[in-house]
Design an enzyme around this catalytic site. Structure first.
Site, short mmCIF file in Angstrom:
data_model
loop_
_atom_site.label_atom_id
_atom_site.label_comp_id
_atom_site.label_asym_id
_atom_site.label_seq_id
_atom_site.Cartn_x
_atom_site.Cartn_y
_atom_site.Cartn_z
N CYS A 65 1.75 3.69 -27.04
CA CYS A 65 1.71 4.03 -25.61
C CYS A 65 2.90 4.91 -25.25
CB CYS A 65 1.73 2.76 -24.75
SG CYS A 65 0.29 1.70 -24.95
N CYS B 55 12.91 20.72 18.13
CA CYS B 55 11.66 21.45 18.39
C CYS B 55 10.81 21.48 17.13
CB CYS B 55 11.96 22.88 18.86
SG CYS B 55 12.82 23.88 17.65
N ASP C 180 -18.00 -4.13 0.48
CA ASP C 180 -17.97 -3.02 1.45
C ASP C 180 -16.84 -2.04 1.16
OD1 ASP C 180 -20.10 -4.03 2.93
OD2 ASP C 180 -18.80 -5.29 4.16
N CYS D 220 2.52 -0.91 -26.20
CA CYS D 220 3.00 -0.80 -27.58
C CYS D 220 3.68 0.55 -27.79
CB CYS D 220 1.85 -0.95 -28.58
SG CYS D 220 0.56 0.30 -28.37
N CYS E 223 12.22 22.88 13.90
CA CYS E 223 13.09 21.96 13.16
C CYS E 223 12.26 21.13 12.18
CB CYS E 223 13.83 21.03 14.13
SG CYS E 223 14.94 21.85 15.28
N ASP F 115 -22.30 -2.91 8.12
CA ASP F 115 -22.77 -4.03 7.32
C ASP F 115 -23.33 -5.09 8.27
OD1 ASP F 115 -23.04 -5.73 5.03
OD2 ASP F 115 -21.23 -6.77 5.69
N ASP G 114 -16.80 -5.79 6.14
CA ASP G 114 -15.76 -6.81 6.00
C ASP G 114 -15.64 -7.41 4.60
OD1 ASP G 114 -18.18 -8.27 6.07
OD2 ASP G 114 -17.07 -10.06 6.67
#
Length: 878
Positions: free
Chosen positions: A29, A93, A754, A26, A96, A547, A750
């Site tokens: 904001c 190098c 987790d 709005c 650089c 886990d 997984d």
């Protein structure tokens, strides 16, 4: 967020930065964002366009992209810097690298910039994305380097938009930029062609230099080794003609193949930013100019100082060109893993459209297309099998050589190879969303990473080249004052030797080449380093926290037994529970649903589903309130007293002792049943855990499952320490407790629950078969889906870090040892001086050694069994 301020680039003409801002709903904001941005130091003007949800900012003196993003975030909104990948040419190098990074960071919209010498790429996070490209190119061009855009993305990955070869500028040019979209594949091909062209150019220049230098070398060095040759040459070339011939040959070498050093080196000196080209230019230029004086104005020099060093200058140029040629070829091999992965992609797909089957280019495949795969063909895109069956070789993804059986409902991965069967599948992942594309993206990002150990190199190289020039000047004058006659000659030779031998090439290549080769090798065996920093953090790990479900166990449990309370029917309990659990993503829920489907049960609709993280889930099924979860959930709901004993709880205790996970079910507020779900330990878990312990690592399993089940699984798997019955934040607490004691912790998991632990650990390792949230939170992804991948990741990190330390030892040790020798440290004691030609050879060999040492990682083996070496490491750590 890094609050390092950025130097102001455009003092007179600052261009506005346009960036998207998310979360505005709005007009208030808009005011909030504008107020927050206006308070940021260095913001001259700002305006928010609510219709386009963009913010326009005009940067001034002291502007910081980091400060701007933090202010927007604190105001409750989100603005992201886009990531651009730039190809930077002519970097030779480590100095650089620091110079290009400094130039990029001088552009106000830049948040971060990281330059990699081995890949020749700069990864830049910048506000406004490609709109900032002209300023970036101008800054890098002003620093003396050519640059072009390789790719851009808004999510931090250098892919997705397919921008490639978008713009290019040579040093000193500021182009008017356009943004044509060029395919990433075409950009890669173009880059490979430029690399090959560069190698051919180096080969041509080296051969020309070698042919012209050879007679010079024979004439000068041959006369020293075989004195009669000098008299023969003087008879053939009387008077000053021998010097004139050497002058002509040397001029051809320096003005032809050696011109590159002067075109780059002297401008760098004028900018007070000398690099290795400047060292070579000064060294060979000094030898050449001294020889010119001897040739055309010898009366200026004392009689005993009238020597020529044409052969030294040309041999130095020839040897350095040879070193660069070998280096360029070796650099090409460091990116072999990426090219190998990219080469796995099919060029066309056989698609059913309009009632007919026809081959179309891969770029024309759409989501939802039905793709037909015949025996022996490479699968073009990711998908789900509709009908047919076959065995698919997925070794390029998982590293496992055994083909995987595929049938209706199975997922297939683009780039894998079909076996003897045929099938049709629905395309579910195309282009940048394919797993192969994501893998390539992850490897590229990891290869472009800068490890913490690289900070040491950056700090040293920032002052290294100027320091070497200073040492060379001091060396010359010390010889001039203290040295024996001819002092000019000794001083010149020593100063040139210092300049030539002190090239920081090896320093700049030591870390990135090992990262490139190591992460590429890891990808080949199913270990994806999403963040290159994990290479260093994993090598220092003390504890591995893991886990249980889906990590140690298969994550595909089966219902082994249903124990009902008095008055409840087993089949009805299973049907109602399965209907509820069909809305859950937990592996135990999937097992219950599969058990119901196996008995042909029709599942009912569910209403008012509410998942309580770490406890369970509730909902209304057929007008009855169903709750399913852990025993603590039943206690929380009041349907079971804490510590309650009954026939049902006694049965649960027995099942838990056997390693099964009990899921309690309550129906209409009454405890109805316990469903035992057994999740078998993965085939490789026990072996991987034993190998991790043998390396001296301490292991602990953390799970939300009940204590009895957790202990049973841990005992079978070989884990001594167990933390059970914890919520997701409990896993985080366990990690923080260890970190508070100074321990370095890796976490392997997984599931969605987790993700916080993966993000908290020093190194988060996600099982690739797990959820997207877990994978996005991790530093390392195990494509193969088992704990052996975690072992491989730690092994490879050890090998990569060991390789980096070897490279840095050689690079730094070489300079520390040989610069004093080149300056003449040995002369007072042994009468020995160091030839600039030997310095050039040693300089080239140092870079080749570093690259060759890094390339050894291409054949790094992943241990499948506990080796004697692992046992010795365990003893040493103990």
């Amino acid at each position: 967020m890094n609050m390092q301020s950025r130097p102001d680039l455009a003092k007179n003409k600052n261009e506005a930065i346009l960036l998207p801002v998310e979360g505005m709903t709005c007009a208030s904001c808009v005011r909030r964002v504008e107020k927050a941005v206006a308070a940021v130091p260095g913001v001259e003007a700002s305006a928010v366009n609510f219709a386009t949800e963009t913010l326009s900012v005009t940067p001034g003196k002291g502007f910081s992209a980091d400060a701007l993003l933090e202010a927007i975030e604190k105001a409750g909104y989100e603005a992201k810097a886009e990531t651009l990948v730039l190809e930077v040419e002519d970097m030779t190098c480590a100095s650089c690298v620091s110079r290009v990074e400094k130039a990029l960071k001088s552009v106000p919209p830049v948040e971060t910039a990281s330059v990699n010498l081995a890949t020749g790429e700069a990864i830049v996070k910048v506000l406004g994305g490609v709109d900032a490209l002209p300023a970036l190119i101008a800054a890098v061009s002003k620093a003396g380097y050519a640059v072009r855009l390789v790719g851009a993305s808004t999510d931090g990955a250098a892919a997705g938009k397919g921008q490639g070869g978008v713009g290019e500028a040579r040093p000193g040019e500021v182009p008017g930029m356009a943004h044509p979209a060029v395919s990433a594949g075409r950009a890669d091909d173009s880059r490979e062609a430029r690399r090959e062209k560069g190698i051919l150019g180096l080969k041509r220049d080296f051969l020309i230099a070698f042919v012209l230098t050879l007679p010079l070398f024979v004439m000068e060095m041959g006369a020293h080794l075989y004195p009669p040759l000098h008299h023969v040459l003087m008879q053939i070339f009387p008077g000053n003609s021998l010097y004139l011939l050497q002058f002509a040959l040397a001029t051809a070498v320096l003005a032809g193949p050696g011109r590159r050093f002067y075109l780059k080196g002297f401008p760098a000196l004028w900018r007070l930013a000398p690099d290795m080209n400047a060292l070579v230019a000064i060294g060979t230029g000094a030898a050449y100019l001294y020889s010119l004086v001897t040739t055309f104005a010898p009366e200026i020099l004392p009689v005993d100082a009238r020597h020529v060093y044409y052969e030294a200058a040309t041999v130095i140029v020839s040897l350095i060109l040879l070193g660069r040629l070998l280096e360029a070829r070796a650099k090409g091999r460091t990116g072999a893993a990426i090219r190998k992965l990219a080469g796995l992609q099919a060029k066309t797909a056989r698609v059913e459209r309009g009632g007919e089957t026809r081959d179309v280019p891969l770029s024309e495949v759409k989501l939802g297309d039905t793709v037909v795969v015949r025996p022996g063909e490479r699968i073009p895109v990711d998908g789900r099998v509709i009908d047919g069956a076959s065995a698919v070789d997925e070794a390029m993804i998982s590293g496992e050589p055994i083909p995987v059986e595929k049938g209706p409902g199975a997922t297939v991965i683009g780039g894998t190879v079909n076996g003897s069967g045929s099938f049709r599948f629905e395309a579910t992942g195309i282009g940048a969303d394919m797993m192969l594309s994501r893998i390539i993206r992850m490897v590229q990002e990891a290869q472009g990473a800068k490890l913490p150990i690289q900070k040491l190199v950056d700090e040293v190289t920032a002052w290294f080249v100027p320091a070497v020039i200073g040492i060379a000047v001091v060396t010359f004058f010390l010889w001039l004052i203290l040295g024996p006659e001819p002092a000019y000659t000794h001083g010149l030779v020593a100063a040139v030797a210092v300049l030539i031998i002190a090239c920081p090439c090896a320093m700049g290549l030591a870390t990135p080449t090992s990262i490139m080769v190591g992460t590429g090798r890891a990808a080949e065996i199913g270990v994806l380093f999403r963040k290159g920093e994990a290479l260093q953090s994993l090598s220092a790990i003390d504890w591995v926290v893991m886990d249980k479900t889906g990590t140690i166990t298969a994550g595909k449990p089966e219902v082994s037994e249903i124990v009902t309370a008095e008055g409840f029917d087993e089949a009805e309990v299973l049907r109602l529970t399965a209907s509820l659990e069909a809305r859950s993503e937990h592996p135990l829920a999937d097992a219950i649903v599969r058990a119901a489907e196996a008995q042909g049960m029709a599942l009912s609709a569910v209403e008012n589903v509410e998942a309580v993280a770490g406890f369970g889930v509730t909902g209304m099924v057929e007008g009855r309130k169903i709750a399913a979860g852990a025993d603590r959930f039943m206690v929380k709901l009041g349907v079971m007293a804490e510590g309650e004993t009954s026939d049902l709880t006694a049965a649960v205790t027995r099942l838990a002792d056997d390693g099964a996970s009990p899921l309690f079910v309550a129906i209409d507020g009454r405890l109805a049943a316990a469903i035992a779900v057994a999740d078998p330990i993965k085939e490789m878990s026990e072996q991987a855990i034993a190998a991790l312990k043998a390396r001296g690592l301490k292991l602990v399993m953390v799970t939300g499952d009940n204590r009895r089940t957790a202990d049973a699984v841990a005992k079978k798997a070989g884990i001594d320490a167990v933390i059970a019955e914890v919520l997701p934040e409990g896993k985080v607490s366990a990690i923080k407790d260890l970190q508070a004691k100074g321990e370095k912790v890796a976490f392997v998991g997984d599931g969605i629950n987790d993700a916080p632990a993966l993000a908290t650990a020093d190194a988060g390792i996600a099982i690739g078969t797990g959820t997207d949230v877990a994978i996005e939170s991790a530093d390392v992804v195990l494509v193969g889906g088992d704990l052996m991948g975690a072992l491989h990741a730690i092994e490879l990190s050890d090998k990569v870090m060991g390789n980096i330390r070897q490279n840095l030892f050689w690079a730094f040790g070489y300079n520390v040892a040989l610069i004093p020798v080149a300056a003449g440290l040995l002369y007072p004691f042994f009468g020995v001086t160091f030839s600039p030609m030997l310095g050039a050879a040693a300089m080239g060999l140092s870079s080749v050694f570093v690259l060759s040492n890094a390339l050894r990682l291409r054949t790094a083996k992943a241990t499948e069994i506990i080796s004697p070496l692992a046992g010795e490491k365990a003893k040493s750590k103990a």
